[in-house]
Design an enzyme around this catalytic site. Sequence first.
Site, PDB file in Angstrom:
ATOM      1  N   LYS A 134       1.968  -0.570  15.197  1.00  0.00           N
ATOM      2  CA  LYS A 134       3.388  -0.602  15.541  1.00  0.00           C
ATOM      3  C   LYS A 134       3.830  -1.869  16.282  1.00  0.00           C
ATOM      4  O   LYS A 134       5.029  -2.098  16.411  1.00  0.00           O
ATOM      5  CB  LYS A 134       3.731   0.619  16.410  1.00  0.00           C
ATOM      6  CG  LYS A 134       3.642   1.939  15.669  1.00  0.00           C
ATOM      7  CD  LYS A 134       4.600   1.966  14.507  1.00  0.00           C
ATOM      8  CE  LYS A 134       4.295   3.093  13.535  1.00  0.00           C
ATOM      9  NZ  LYS A 134       4.895   2.828  12.220  1.00  0.00           N
TER      10      LYS A 134
ATOM     11  N   TYR B 190      -9.265   4.767   7.979  1.00  0.00           N
ATOM     12  CA  TYR B 190      -9.456   5.071   9.397  1.00  0.00           C
ATOM     13  C   TYR B 190     -10.576   6.103   9.491  1.00  0.00           C
ATOM     14  O   TYR B 190     -10.500   7.162   8.867  1.00  0.00           O
ATOM     15  CB  TYR B 190      -8.187   5.687   9.997  1.00  0.00           C
ATOM     16  CG  TYR B 190      -7.019   4.751  10.172  1.00  0.00           C
ATOM     17  CD1 TYR B 190      -6.215   4.377   9.089  1.00  0.00           C
ATOM     18  CD2 TYR B 190      -6.702   4.244  11.422  1.00  0.00           C
ATOM     19  CE1 TYR B 190      -5.133   3.519   9.268  1.00  0.00           C
ATOM     20  CE2 TYR B 190      -5.615   3.394  11.606  1.00  0.00           C
ATOM     21  CZ  TYR B 190      -4.842   3.036  10.520  1.00  0.00           C
ATOM     22  OH  TYR B 190      -3.774   2.190  10.698  1.00  0.00           O
TER      23      TYR B 190
ATOM     24  N   TYR C 102       4.031   6.466  10.182  1.00  0.00           N
ATOM     25  CA  TYR C 102       3.217   5.296   9.840  1.00  0.00           C
ATOM     26  C   TYR C 102       4.051   4.260   9.074  1.00  0.00           C
ATOM     27  O   TYR C 102       4.005   3.069   9.368  1.00  0.00           O
ATOM     28  CB  TYR C 102       2.012   5.727   9.004  1.00  0.00           C
ATOM     29  CG  TYR C 102       0.917   4.684   8.920  1.00  0.00           C
ATOM     30  CD1 TYR C 102       0.934   3.706   7.936  1.00  0.00           C
ATOM     31  CD2 TYR C 102      -0.124   4.666   9.843  1.00  0.00           C
ATOM     32  CE1 TYR C 102      -0.058   2.741   7.860  1.00  0.00           C
ATOM     33  CE2 TYR C 102      -1.125   3.710   9.771  1.00  0.00           C
ATOM     34  CZ  TYR C 102      -1.086   2.743   8.777  1.00  0.00           C
ATOM     35  OH  TYR C 102      -2.066   1.781   8.711  1.00  0.00           O
TER      36      TYR C 102
ATOM     37  N   HIS D  22       0.831  -1.210   0.000  1.00  0.00           N
ATOM     38  CA  HIS D  22       0.000   0.000   0.000  1.00  0.00           C
ATOM     39  C   HIS D  22       0.861   1.255   0.000  1.00  0.00           C
ATOM     40  O   HIS D  22       1.885   1.316   0.664  1.00  0.00           O
ATOM     41  CB  HIS D  22      -0.911   0.019   1.234  1.00  0.00           C
ATOM     42  CG  HIS D  22      -2.031  -0.982   1.156  1.00  0.00           C
ATOM     43  ND1 HIS D  22      -3.002  -1.080   2.110  1.00  0.00           N
ATOM     44  CD2 HIS D  22      -2.307  -1.933   0.231  1.00  0.00           C
ATOM     45  CE1 HIS D  22      -3.851  -2.036   1.782  1.00  0.00           C
ATOM     46  NE2 HIS D  22      -3.445  -2.576   0.646  1.00  0.00           N
TER      47      HIS D  22
ATOM     48  N   PRO E 247      -3.279  -0.431  18.891  1.00  0.00           N
ATOM     49  CA  PRO E 247      -3.046  -0.884  17.511  1.00  0.00           C
ATOM     50  C   PRO E 247      -3.290   0.185  16.437  1.00  0.00           C
ATOM     51  O   PRO E 247      -2.982  -0.023  15.276  1.00  0.00           O
ATOM     52  CB  PRO E 247      -4.040  -2.036  17.346  1.00  0.00           C
ATOM     53  CG  PRO E 247      -5.106  -1.759  18.352  1.00  0.00           C
ATOM     54  CD  PRO E 247      -4.435  -1.083  19.501  1.00  0.00           C
TER      55      PRO E 247
HETATM   56  C1  PHB Z   1      -4.683  -4.868  10.583  1.00  0.00           C
HETATM   57  O1  PHB Z   1      -4.638  -5.026   9.347  1.00  0.00           O
HETATM   58  O2  PHB Z   1      -4.958  -5.791  11.393  1.00  0.00           O
HETATM   59  C2  PHB Z   1      -4.393  -3.487  11.138  1.00  0.00           C
HETATM   60  C3  PHB Z   1      -3.949  -2.487  10.277  1.00  0.00           C
HETATM   61  C4  PHB Z   1      -3.685  -1.214  10.782  1.00  0.00           C
HETATM   62  C5  PHB Z   1      -3.883  -0.966  12.143  1.00  0.00           C
HETATM   63  C6  PHB Z   1      -4.317  -1.986  13.003  1.00  0.00           C
HETATM   64  C7  PHB Z   1      -4.569  -3.252  12.503  1.00  0.00           C
HETATM   65  O3  PHB Z   1      -3.650   0.290  12.638  1.00  0.00           O
END
Ligand code: PHB
Length: 392
Positions: free
Chosen positions: A298, A202, A386, A72, A294
Amino acid sequence: MRTQIGIVGAGPAGLVLAHLLHLQGIESIVVESRSRKYIEERVRAGLLEQGTVDLLIATGVGERLKRECLTHHGIELRFNRRGHRIDFNDLTGGKTVTIYAQQEVIKDLVGARLEAGLPIIFEAEDVSVHDFDSGKNPSIRFRAAGQSEEIHCDYIAGCDGFHGICRPSIPAGVLTEFDREYPFGWLGILAQAPPSSDELVYTYSERGFALLTMRTRQISRLYLQVPFDEDINAWPDERIWNELRMRTAADGNWKLNEGNIFQKNIASMRSYVVEPMQYGKMFLAGDAAHIVPPTGAKGLNLAVADVRIMSKAFAEFYAIGKTQLLESYSATCLRRVWKAQRFSWWMTSMLHRFDTDNVFDQRRQIAELDYVTSSRAAMTTLAENYVGLPWD
Ligand code: PHB
Ligand code: APR
């Protein structure tokens, strides 16, 4: 049994460490309390920083990752029914993030280790660690197949996660804990539904946070903010989809793809660091030493960063007998750990609804999202954290 490095825990920290040590000719034994099947099926996160991917590929355990991962080049922040893309290519000079489930990383590392004929002791019971602060050589004791066993080693790597035994084995008064619990958790699902977007979304909404991510082009991974003590039984599938639809709603013709939910769970959320990350001849790495919410993805990446530093420190010791890198291990790791804690806390605070917040706070959050998605400087700081800050 005798080895150079005794490793407690076969998660990302323990397995990556064992792999890096092997490449440097350093022997280790990994002691894991669960079965191989359990750790290879345990559903965890799935986003890898550029540095983590580069390390796995460079050390020969990234072939399947290269074939099966999703790369990505950005993420979307969605609020007030509008999406705003954070373009990693433009903002980080082409760095990317990779979707590849943690359990797939575990499978690749376990497979490589066992194929090389190197030891992982699964289903070890009553694991304990000894003499890591006595001046004698440390040891790991456990029972396997009903037999009491002991591994004598030069050093112990505590990679046994937040609920392991290594950190609690350090004498009282040595460690300082830094802890923040959040008044919410994440309800996570895996669904047989093609992802509704090419990249992660998000979302901030009046009803709470939601995250749209994925595992493959056929499997969606979705998260909902829920109260910290929520009962999963209060969330039948229809309620989950209904809430996700409301929280991710956007103007235009975008719609949420739905499908059969085949896994669901609720995970609590906290920020936690212990200092120092070492004591005597025991060195902590990964979730044994720190937990991040999460939101910044990280957890696994910090575990890998820790053991990359630890493996270099052990290599220096065995190559030239120096212990400078071992002595500075904790301080070196903590510089990255605390930056990741800050970023994870910031993403969490910006995107989640807090019961203690009032209408001022909600306007402030919207203003922060508006600023982050309209200022190149602000977008850059999100993007560079990120994708993963440079390794020292
Ligand atoms: C996930 O794909 O499980 C995932 C991705 C980004 C995050 C948390 C979990 O911030
Ligand atoms: N003895 C041996 N093994 C143990 C013990 C014990 N007493 N206690 C726990 N373990 C094992 C667990 O079964 C697990 O396989 O240690 C391993 C720890 O792995 P993780 O918890 O995954 O921690 P870490 O390797 O630091 O990776 C952190 O994993 O949990 C996710 O979100 C977290 O992405 C982050 C990553």
